[in-house]
Design a protein around this motif. Structure first.
Motif, PDB file in Angstrom:
ATOM      1  N   ALA A 297      33.067  27.990  39.226  1.00  0.00           N
ATOM      2  CA  ALA A 297      33.928  28.011  40.415  1.00  0.00           C
ATOM      3  C   ALA A 297      35.326  28.513  40.049  1.00  0.00           C
ATOM      4  O   ALA A 297      35.951  29.279  40.798  1.00  0.00           O
ATOM      5  CB  ALA A 297      34.020  26.602  41.007  1.00  0.00           C
ATOM      6  N   GLN A 298      35.803  28.101  38.874  1.00  0.00           N
ATOM      7  CA  GLN A 298      37.153  28.481  38.452  1.00  0.00           C
ATOM      8  C   GLN A 298      37.280  30.002  38.313  1.00  0.00           C
ATOM      9  O   GLN A 298      38.303  30.582  38.648  1.00  0.00           O
ATOM     10  CB  GLN A 298      37.475  27.766  37.131  1.00  0.00           C
ATOM     11  CG  GLN A 298      38.905  27.944  36.640  1.00  0.00           C
ATOM     12  CD  GLN A 298      39.927  27.339  37.588  1.00  0.00           C
ATOM     13  OE1 GLN A 298      39.621  26.453  38.368  1.00  0.00           O
ATOM     14  NE2 GLN A 298      41.141  27.847  37.543  1.00  0.00           N
ATOM     15  N   LYS A 299      36.221  30.649  37.833  1.00  0.00           N
ATOM     16  CA  LYS A 299      36.258  32.115  37.675  1.00  0.00           C
ATOM     17  C   LYS A 299      36.424  32.800  39.030  1.00  0.00           C
ATOM     18  O   LYS A 299      37.161  33.770  39.155  1.00  0.00           O
ATOM     19  CB  LYS A 299      34.977  32.608  36.982  1.00  0.00           C
ATOM     20  CG  LYS A 299      35.006  32.327  35.485  1.00  0.00           C
ATOM     21  CD  LYS A 299      33.652  32.556  34.833  1.00  0.00           C
ATOM     22  CE  LYS A 299      33.609  31.751  33.539  1.00  0.00           C
ATOM     23  NZ  LYS A 299      32.257  31.521  33.052  1.00  0.00           N
ATOM     24  N   GLN A 300      35.736  32.279  40.051  1.00  0.00           N
ATOM     25  CA  GLN A 300      35.885  32.854  41.398  1.00  0.00           C
ATOM     26  C   GLN A 300      37.296  32.641  41.926  1.00  0.00           C
ATOM     27  O   GLN A 300      37.885  33.530  42.562  1.00  0.00           O
ATOM     28  CB  GLN A 300      34.878  32.214  42.376  1.00  0.00           C
ATOM     29  CG  GLN A 300      33.441  32.622  42.117  1.00  0.00           C
ATOM     30  CD  GLN A 300      33.276  34.137  42.016  1.00  0.00           C
ATOM     31  OE1 GLN A 300      33.798  34.894  42.838  1.00  0.00           O
ATOM     32  NE2 GLN A 300      32.586  34.597  40.979  1.00  0.00           N
ATOM     33  N   LEU A 301      37.861  31.459  41.664  1.00  0.00           N
ATOM     34  CA  LEU A 301      39.220  31.163  42.137  1.00  0.00           C
ATOM     35  C   LEU A 301      40.232  32.078  41.447  1.00  0.00           C
ATOM     36  O   LEU A 301      41.186  32.561  42.064  1.00  0.00           O
ATOM     37  CB  LEU A 301      39.574  29.692  41.865  1.00  0.00           C
ATOM     38  CG  LEU A 301      38.813  28.682  42.729  1.00  0.00           C
ATOM     39  CD1 LEU A 301      38.960  27.271  42.171  1.00  0.00           C
ATOM     40  CD2 LEU A 301      39.317  28.727  44.179  1.00  0.00           C
ATOM     41  N   LEU A 302      39.989  32.350  40.160  1.00  0.00           N
ATOM     42  CA  LEU A 302      40.925  33.205  39.433  1.00  0.00           C
ATOM     43  C   LEU A 302      40.858  34.655  39.927  1.00  0.00           C
ATOM     44  O   LEU A 302      41.880  35.342  39.994  1.00  0.00           O
ATOM     45  CB  LEU A 302      40.663  33.156  37.927  1.00  0.00           C
ATOM     46  CG  LEU A 302      41.726  33.946  37.145  1.00  0.00           C
ATOM     47  CD1 LEU A 302      43.088  33.254  37.229  1.00  0.00           C
ATOM     48  CD2 LEU A 302      41.329  34.151  35.702  1.00  0.00           C
ATOM     49  N   ARG A 303      39.647  35.095  40.282  1.00  0.00           N
ATOM     50  CA  ARG A 303      39.485  36.458  40.817  1.00  0.00           C
ATOM     51  C   ARG A 303      40.453  36.657  41.999  1.00  0.00           C
ATOM     52  O   ARG A 303      41.178  37.652  42.091  1.00  0.00           O
ATOM     53  CB  ARG A 303      38.028  36.638  41.275  1.00  0.00           C
ATOM     54  CG  ARG A 303      37.705  37.968  41.921  1.00  0.00           C
ATOM     55  CD  ARG A 303      36.279  37.953  42.426  1.00  0.00           C
ATOM     56  NE  ARG A 303      35.300  37.941  41.362  1.00  0.00           N
ATOM     57  CZ  ARG A 303      34.744  39.049  40.841  1.00  0.00           C
ATOM     58  NH1 ARG A 303      35.032  40.226  41.326  1.00  0.00           N
ATOM     59  NH2 ARG A 303      33.869  38.953  39.871  1.00  0.00           N
TER      60      ARG A 303
END
Ligand code: HEM
Length: 130
Positions: free
Chosen positions: A46-52
């Motif tokens: 989930a964190q990777k999507q938020l960082l995108r």
């Protein structure tokens, strides 16, 4: 080309590289135990999507978008909430620039300089909320 446009195009190439965000978090988490400690309970998928989206906000800010989203990140990362000390953003920036150099096949000194310029402007807004 303007720094903001160089960065926009570079970010497009990075996002098209399947493990760009995996590589970023590998470098970022490896950079300090202080960083690893902050993410112990985090769902990294989930964190990777938020960082995108977060990086897109930094890029759009350089293209003239108001700083509302960045000020909200400043609030969530502030002393009272996530407590992300301002010097940790240097590690974040180094990890991101390293990852961009690895994944953007057209990355050169001009592209790296453009990223620095764009990211520093947005990071200043986030840090100001600390
Ligand atoms: C959460 C972006 C720098 C640690 C988040 C979120 C976004 C984001 C979009 C999720 C939404 C929110 O909480 O507001 C960014 C951007 C950064 C940055 C764009 C750089 C300009 C950092 C740094 C750290 C950090 C330097 C240091 C460790 C965290 C943590 C969370 C988080 C711990 C919460 C994770 C969880 O939910 O468990 N960040 N961040 N961030 N960020 Fe950042």
């Amino acid at each position: 080309m303007s720094a903001a446009n160089l960065v926009m195009q570079s970010y497009g190439r990075c996002c098209a590289s399947p493990d760009f965000f995996d590589s970023f978090y590998r470098h970022f988490l490896a950079s300090s135990p202080l960083i690893r400690e902050k993410f112990v309970d985090t769902d990294m998928g989930a964190q990777k999507q938020l960082l995108r989206q977060g990086i897109l906000n930094l890029v759009m800010h350089a293209r003239g978008m108001p700083d509302t989203k960045l000020r909200a990140l400043g609030e969530s990362h502030s002393r009272q909430h996530l407590d992300i000390r301002p010097e940790l953003y240097d590690l974040w920036l180094d990890a991101l620039l390293l990852t961009i150099s690895e994944h953007d096949k057209e990355c050169d000194a001009d592209v790296r300089q453009a990223w620095r310029e764009v990211l520093n402007k947005g990071i200043a807004v986030i840090k100001a909320g600390y």
